[in-house]
Design a protein around this motif. Sequence first.
Motif, PDB file in Angstrom:
ATOM      1  N   ALA A  18     -42.009  16.998 -33.261  1.00 24.14           N
ATOM      2  CA  ALA A  18     -41.620  16.325 -32.025  1.00 24.14           C
ATOM      3  C   ALA A  18     -41.536  14.822 -32.256  1.00 24.14           C
ATOM      4  N   SER A  19     -42.495  14.300 -33.012  1.00 24.35           N
ATOM      5  CA  SER A  19     -42.510  12.870 -33.304  1.00 24.35           C
ATOM      6  C   SER A  19     -41.290  12.487 -34.133  1.00 24.35           C
ATOM      7  N   ALA A  20     -40.992  13.303 -35.144  1.00 27.60           N
ATOM      8  CA  ALA A  20     -39.832  13.034 -36.005  1.00 27.60           C
ATOM      9  C   ALA A  20     -38.553  13.057 -35.172  1.00 27.60           C
ATOM     10  N   LEU A  21     -38.494  13.997 -34.231  1.00 27.33           N
ATOM     11  CA  LEU A  21     -37.315  14.128 -33.375  1.00 27.33           C
ATOM     12  C   LEU A  21     -37.130  12.877 -32.524  1.00 27.33           C
ATOM     13  N   ALA A  22     -38.262  12.382 -31.985  1.00 30.64           N
ATOM     14  CA  ALA A  22     -38.193  11.198 -31.123  1.00 30.64           C
ATOM     15  C   ALA A  22     -37.762   9.971 -31.912  1.00 30.64           C
ATOM     16  N   GLN A  23     -38.172   9.922 -33.197  1.00 35.25           N
ATOM     17  CA  GLN A  23     -37.874   8.732 -33.998  1.00 35.25           C
ATOM     18  C   GLN A  23     -36.507   8.763 -34.664  1.00 35.25           C
ATOM     19  N   GLN A  24     -35.867   9.926 -34.676  1.00 35.04           N
ATOM     20  CA  GLN A  24     -34.693  10.029 -35.544  1.00 35.04           C
ATOM     21  C   GLN A  24     -33.445   9.395 -34.949  1.00 35.04           C
ATOM     22  N   GLY A  25     -33.528   8.948 -33.711  1.00 34.41           N
ATOM     23  CA  GLY A  25     -32.406   8.218 -33.129  1.00 34.41           C
ATOM     24  C   GLY A  25     -31.282   9.120 -32.672  1.00 34.41           C
ATOM     25  N   PRO A  26     -30.099   8.530 -32.564  1.00 38.25           N
ATOM     26  CA  PRO A  26     -28.963   9.263 -31.991  1.00 38.25           C
ATOM     27  C   PRO A  26     -28.602  10.507 -32.798  1.00 38.25           C
ATOM     28  N   LYS A  27     -28.018  11.458 -32.109  1.00 33.20           N
ATOM     29  CA  LYS A  27     -27.567  12.696 -32.768  1.00 33.20           C
ATOM     30  C   LYS A  27     -26.378  12.417 -33.683  1.00 33.20           C
TER      31      LYS A  27
ATOM     32  N   GLN B  40     -17.068   3.787 -25.174  1.00 29.40           N
ATOM     33  CA  GLN B  40     -18.030   4.413 -26.082  1.00 29.40           C
ATOM     34  C   GLN B  40     -18.674   3.373 -26.992  1.00 29.40           C
ATOM     35  N   VAL B  41     -17.888   2.398 -27.413  1.00 30.89           N
ATOM     36  CA  VAL B  41     -18.448   1.322 -28.238  1.00 30.89           C
ATOM     37  C   VAL B  41     -19.473   0.533 -27.424  1.00 30.89           C
ATOM     38  N   VAL B  42     -19.167   0.326 -26.138  1.00 33.56           N
ATOM     39  CA  VAL B  42     -20.137  -0.331 -25.253  1.00 33.56           C
ATOM     40  C   VAL B  42     -21.403   0.524 -25.140  1.00 33.56           C
ATOM     41  N   ALA B  43     -21.234   1.832 -24.956  1.00 30.83           N
ATOM     42  CA  ALA B  43     -22.390   2.731 -24.818  1.00 30.83           C
ATOM     43  C   ALA B  43     -23.254   2.709 -26.077  1.00 30.83           C
ATOM     44  N   TRP B  44     -22.609   2.763 -27.229  1.00 31.62           N
ATOM     45  CA  TRP B  44     -23.356   2.708 -28.505  1.00 31.62           C
ATOM     46  C   TRP B  44     -24.196   1.437 -28.558  1.00 31.62           C
ATOM     47  N   ASN B  45     -23.570   0.323 -28.271  1.00 33.92           N
ATOM     48  CA  ASN B  45     -24.278  -0.952 -28.416  1.00 33.92           C
ATOM     49  C   ASN B  45     -25.298  -1.188 -27.312  1.00 33.92           C
ATOM     50  N   SER B  46     -25.029  -0.655 -26.134  1.00 31.27           N
ATOM     51  CA  SER B  46     -26.014  -0.730 -25.064  1.00 31.27           C
ATOM     52  C   SER B  46     -27.270   0.061 -25.461  1.00 31.27           C
ATOM     53  N   ILE B  49     -29.396  -1.894 -27.922  1.00 35.20           N
ATOM     54  CA  ILE B  49     -30.181  -2.959 -27.292  1.00 35.20           C
ATOM     55  C   ILE B  49     -31.390  -2.359 -26.589  1.00 35.20           C
ATOM     56  N   LYS B  50     -31.162  -1.281 -25.849  1.00 32.87           N
ATOM     57  CA  LYS B  50     -32.252  -0.629 -25.123  1.00 32.87           C
ATOM     58  C   LYS B  50     -33.342  -0.157 -26.090  1.00 32.87           C
ATOM     59  N   ALA B  51     -32.910   0.463 -27.195  1.00 31.27           N
ATOM     60  CA  ALA B  51     -33.880   0.969 -28.178  1.00 31.27           C
ATOM     61  C   ALA B  51     -34.700  -0.175 -28.765  1.00 31.27           C
ATOM     62  N   SER B  52     -34.058  -1.300 -29.001  1.00 29.53           N
ATOM     63  CA  SER B  52     -34.767  -2.443 -29.576  1.00 29.53           C
ATOM     64  C   SER B  52     -35.722  -3.062 -28.550  1.00 29.53           C
ATOM     65  N   LEU B  53     -35.304  -3.121 -27.293  1.00 34.39           N
ATOM     66  CA  LEU B  53     -36.165  -3.696 -26.247  1.00 34.39           C
ATOM     67  C   LEU B  53     -37.328  -2.767 -25.909  1.00 34.39           C
ATOM     68  N   ASP B  54     -37.075  -1.449 -25.957  1.00 33.44           N
ATOM     69  CA  ASP B  54     -38.140  -0.483 -25.644  1.00 33.44           C
ATOM     70  C   ASP B  54     -39.089  -0.287 -26.819  1.00 33.44           C
ATOM     71  N   GLY B  55     -38.571  -0.494 -28.033  1.00 35.77           N
ATOM     72  CA  GLY B  55     -39.396  -0.266 -29.222  1.00 35.77           C
ATOM     73  C   GLY B  55     -39.735  -1.597 -29.879  1.00 35.77           C
ATOM     74  N   GLN B  56     -39.429  -1.674 -31.178  1.00 38.62           N
ATOM     75  CA  GLN B  56     -39.697  -2.921 -31.892  1.00 38.62           C
ATOM     76  C   GLN B  56     -38.463  -3.812 -31.811  1.00 38.62           C
ATOM     77  N   TYR B  57     -38.632  -4.989 -31.210  1.00 38.69           N
ATOM     78  CA  TYR B  57     -37.509  -5.913 -31.004  1.00 38.69           C
ATOM     79  C   TYR B  57     -36.974  -6.432 -32.338  1.00 38.69           C
ATOM     80  N   ASN B  58     -35.660  -6.292 -32.510  1.00 38.75           N
ATOM     81  CA  ASN B  58     -35.001  -6.743 -33.734  1.00 38.75           C
ATOM     82  C   ASN B  58     -33.888  -7.700 -33.326  1.00 38.75           C
TER      83      ASN B  58
END
Lengths: 155, 155
Positions: A18-27, B40-46, B49-58
């Motif tokens: 489950a952890s690996a799944l959460a970390q693996q990012g987009p499909k 879709q390019v907007v969705a990818w990049n959005s 940003i969300k992943a970086s703000l929710d997780g480790q900021y890069n």
Amino acid sequence: MNKRTKTLVALAVIAASASALAQQGPKPENLIKWRQSAFQVVAWNSGRIKASLDGQYNKDEVLRAANTIAAVANSGLGSLFAPGTEQGKGWHDTSAKPEAFKDTKHFGELGASFAKEANELASLAAGGDAAAIKTQYGKLTRTCKACHDDFKAKD
Amino acid sequence: MNKRTKTLVALAVIAASASALAQQGPKPENLIKWRQSAFQVVAWNSGRIKASLDGQYNKDEVLRAANTIAAVANSGLGSLFAPGTEQGKGWHDTSAKPEAFKDTKHFGELGASFAKEANELASLAAGGDAAAIKTQYGKLTRTCKACHDDFKAKD
């Protein structure tokens, strides 16, 4: 292992998965869809520049288009060719050749050339010298072709 | 009209049609495909940003993503909603509501809001203040939602 140990091991495996799944990012299918979309955005904007250079030159049109191509070229397209996306379907079956995932050094170099020439085009587009833009646009499209020749399957 | 005049009229009509065809630019299905790709390019990049703000900021990751969204927002997306593209299929049937082609003033205003907030996000992303970026990212996504509410059919 006794029954309790087996249960604990099983739970640990589930938790790790489950952890690996959460970390693996987009499909993978999303990554493929996004890269197909990104290159369509490049195609759209490349066509706009060509139409303006072949017809009536429009500085604002060319600048918007060149800036969009440069941003996409600098966006980190390589991350859309992550392991696990060698095959699969985004909007359609991937056109990437297996070589894109094997010779990542050369693939990355061609991506860097694309970004370099796209940045130079955006810089010239801000100036508005149509002849210089035309020459640079030719350099940019040759980086597209070089990469397609090596890493994109024929349609 | 005599026969010769009729023939000349017919030829003139054909010539005018051919000229109109040459001038009309990209096919509707390409415009629809390109706008679907751009969003879709907007969705990818959005999502980046969300992943970086929710997780480790890069900072670099967020900056590349914000610059890409801003460039797409400034690219002239309105031209992809040209007359003749009210219905049709790009990668899939268009999700644009008929209102997008009727209330073009409001549609344009929402597009301008999207570009304004995207430009502000890109500007903040270059600075690297994650809290300010998070607030601005919220403003940006509200412009997405406002436009989807009025002009995008539910999936």
